[in-house]
Design an enzyme around this catalytic site. Structure first.
Site, PDB file in Angstrom:
ATOM      1  N   SER A   3      46.242  40.533  33.953  1.00 48.89           N
ATOM      2  CA  SER A   3      44.896  40.885  33.532  1.00 48.89           C
ATOM      3  C   SER A   3      44.161  39.725  32.860  1.00 48.89           C
ATOM      4  O   SER A   3      42.990  39.848  32.533  1.00 48.89           O
ATOM      5  CB  SER A   3      44.931  42.099  32.598  1.00 48.89           C
ATOM      6  N   SER A  52      47.032  46.703  31.243  1.00 47.78           N
ATOM      7  CA  SER A  52      46.821  46.485  29.812  1.00 47.78           C
ATOM      8  C   SER A  52      46.433  45.036  29.579  1.00 47.78           C
ATOM      9  O   SER A  52      46.679  44.162  30.405  1.00 47.78           O
ATOM     10  CB  SER A  52      48.076  46.869  29.035  1.00 47.78           C
ATOM     11  N   LYS A  53      45.819  44.820  28.404  1.00 48.09           N
ATOM     12  CA  LYS A  53      45.408  43.475  28.007  1.00 48.09           C
ATOM     13  C   LYS A  53      46.586  42.522  28.017  1.00 48.09           C
ATOM     14  O   LYS A  53      46.431  41.338  28.232  1.00 48.09           O
ATOM     15  CB  LYS A  53      44.908  43.500  26.553  1.00 48.09           C
ATOM     16  N   ARG A  54      47.755  43.066  27.701  1.00 47.16           N
ATOM     17  CA  ARG A  54      48.936  42.216  27.579  1.00 47.16           C
ATOM     18  C   ARG A  54      49.560  41.883  28.925  1.00 47.16           C
ATOM     19  O   ARG A  54      50.380  40.996  29.035  1.00 47.16           O
ATOM     20  CB  ARG A  54      49.969  42.877  26.662  1.00 47.16           C
ATOM     21  N   ASP A  55      49.139  42.593  29.950  1.00 46.28           N
ATOM     22  CA  ASP A  55      49.625  42.345  31.293  1.00 46.28           C
ATOM     23  C   ASP A  55      49.184  40.944  31.746  1.00 46.28           C
ATOM     24  O   ASP A  55      47.999  40.662  31.738  1.00 46.28           O
ATOM     25  CB  ASP A  55      48.951  43.388  32.204  1.00 46.28           C
TER      26      ASP A  55
END
Ligand code: GLU
Ligand code: ZN
Length: 491
Positions: free
Chosen positions: A265, A259-262
């Protein structure tokens, strides 16, 4: 395939930090444009004032530049379909929404959020499809007057044709969506703000995009967009429905979608750690594509020469940091030494370098760089690898000390110092012979004998090739550090 008329687009929304999924999408579009001799359009989808930020916009541009992508049309370079920031194209969308409504392709929906929710729940309970039920498709003038008297503010909803939509995804093959799974959907908010569902296909149409390559998460919007496209063709706004290709999901830890929030990433993380753009792009290209079964390492030019969307694998791709680093390490090795030394520059100064700027020694750096180049996975590792050359004392690393300094290490260090004193300091080989001989005198193999020497001189158990390191550091400092270690052992 050489087709000068290919037009692809990369159209991120400027929210948050750029992430690797976004970069993979940019890369595949860009590579396809370059491979076909087509046009790479860069468009900014900034119609969501609440979430978009100027900072994120600047970061996107900066990231694309760092990665080495050039765009043929877009912000700052302009082009025949300017402006390329959707926030500057609002009138166009309003106008087209009105045309869609006038032609009956869209209508005002007066349903309130709670009414929609109530009907959705009821549909679910009855086992019927739970999307919008088409209530406002036909609103009589009397009803309209009443809704308005009640102060209801309508959204604009697109009227999906009651037909099955089939298209051939460039990656996934033929896909079919039945009408009950694609209900009428909102295209303009009650406050008049156009939604992604409208502006994205409208701009694809106006900018004459031929191939839409984007993440699989957007697959469900494709039948809606195809229907909207048909309406735009009907209005004379669009010419042809583009081809669509949906790139596979990228999976992170624990086989969950990255996810973008990872934190894993975030593109900035890779930049800060010293990934080379070419190393990162090489790795990201493997998330859904490969050059050949036996070749993982390649240049961007090799990728461009070979890239075709038809070869993209629809299966989810797994993001593997170890592999990304290994590939980056190979790209570091592929640099010329000069290029390598230049790219390390940021990590040889504040805030990364722990030494005083005046203690940095350019000649020593030039001497050690080739030895470092073959060993780094990411450029940021350079700082710890060379700090022994520029710090007045080696770093104190208790774990390394405990690991290397065993009983008898003092005796070994004394002998090593003796042998090193009479060695040839212009030859790493001679320094090796000295430590080897010291080891032999104490019944130790080279590996065991060099560990205390390495920790005494560099502070750490791991690092660059030891004898080259000693040669570059020089006789005086090396011997003084061995003395200091002996004093510490005695204490
Ligand atoms: N602005 C959209 C996004 O960031 C673009 C989606 C698309 O490529 O159609 O997700
Ligand atoms: Zn309604």
């Amino acid at each position: 395939m050489a087709n000068g008329s290919v037009r692809v687009r990369f159209c991120p929304s400027p929210t948050g930090n750029p992430h690797v999924g976004l970069v993979r999408t940019a890369l595949f579009n860009w590579a396809y444009a370059r491979h076909t001799g087509g046009t790479f359009v860069f468009r900014i989808e900034d119609t969501d004032a609440a979430r978009d930020s100027e900072e994120s916009y600047e970061q996107l541009l900066d990231s694309l530049r760092w990665l080495g992508f050039t765009w043929d049309e877009g912000p700052e370079v302009g082009g025949p379909h300017a402006p390329y920031r959707q926030s500057q194209r609002m009138e166009t969308y309003t106008e087209i929404a009105k045309k869609l409504q006038d032609a009956g392709h869209a209508y005002y929906c007066y349903c309130t959020a709670s009414e929609l929710e109530e009907r959705r729940d009821a549909a679910r309970a009855a086992g019927r499809p739970s999307g919008y039920d088409g209530k406002c498709r036909e609103v009589t003038p009397e009803q309209k007057a009443q809704y308005e008297a009640e102060g209801r503010e309508p959204i604009v909803r697109f009227r999906m044709p009651d037909e099955t939509i089939t298209f051939t995804d460039l990656v996934r093959g033929e896909l079919t969506f039945t009408p009950e799974n694609v209900p009428d959907y909102g295209i303009v908010r009650a406050n008049g703000a156009p939604l992604y569902t409208l502006v994205n296909p409208v701009d694809d149409a106006l900018m004459e995009i031929t191939h839409v390559l984007r993440g699989e998460d957007l697959l469900s919007s494709t039948p809606r967009q195809i229907a909207l496209y048909k309406a735009l063709i009907d209005l004379g706004v669009a010419k042809e429905i583009p081809s669509f290709g949906h790139l596979p999901y990228v999976m992170g830890e624990g086989n969950k979608k990255l996810s973008k929030r990872d934190p894993q990433s975030s593109l900035n993380l890779y930049r800060e750690r010293g990934f080379l753009p070419e190393g990162l792009l090489n790795y990201l290209s493997l998330l859904g594509w490969s050059l050949s079964a036996d070749k993982d390492i390649f240049t961007i030019e090799e990728m461009v020469a070979a890239f075709d969307v038809a070869d993209v694998n629809p299966n989810p791709a797994r993001f593997d940091l170890k592999k990304a680093e290994a590939i980056n390490a190979d790209h570091i090795r592929m640099l010329s030494v000069t290029d390598f030394t230049e790219r390390c520059a940021p990590w040889l100064k504040a805030p990364f370098a722990p030494w005083a700027p005046e203690d940095f020694d350019e000649a020593k750096w030039q001497a050690v760089a080739p030895h470092a180049q073959t060993r780094l996975k990411v450029l940021s590792e350079i700082t710890d690898n060379v700090d022994f050359l520029f710090l007045p004392e080696p770093v104190e690393d208790e774990a390394s000390w405990a690991k290397a300094m065993k009983e008898g290490s003092d005796a070994l260090l004394r002998t090593a110092k003796e042998k090193l004193e009479s060695a040839d300091w212009t030859s790493a080989e001679s320094l090796k012979e000295a430590v080897l001989a010291a080891g032999e005198a104490h019944g130790l193999k080279l590996g065991k004998a060099q560990a205390p020497v390495r920790v005494a001189v560099t502070g750490r158990t791991v690092g660059l090739p030891l004898f080259e390191s000693l040669e570059i550091l020089g006789k005086e400092k090396t011997l003084a550090r061995i003395d200091a270690a002996l004093a510490k052992l005695a204490a």
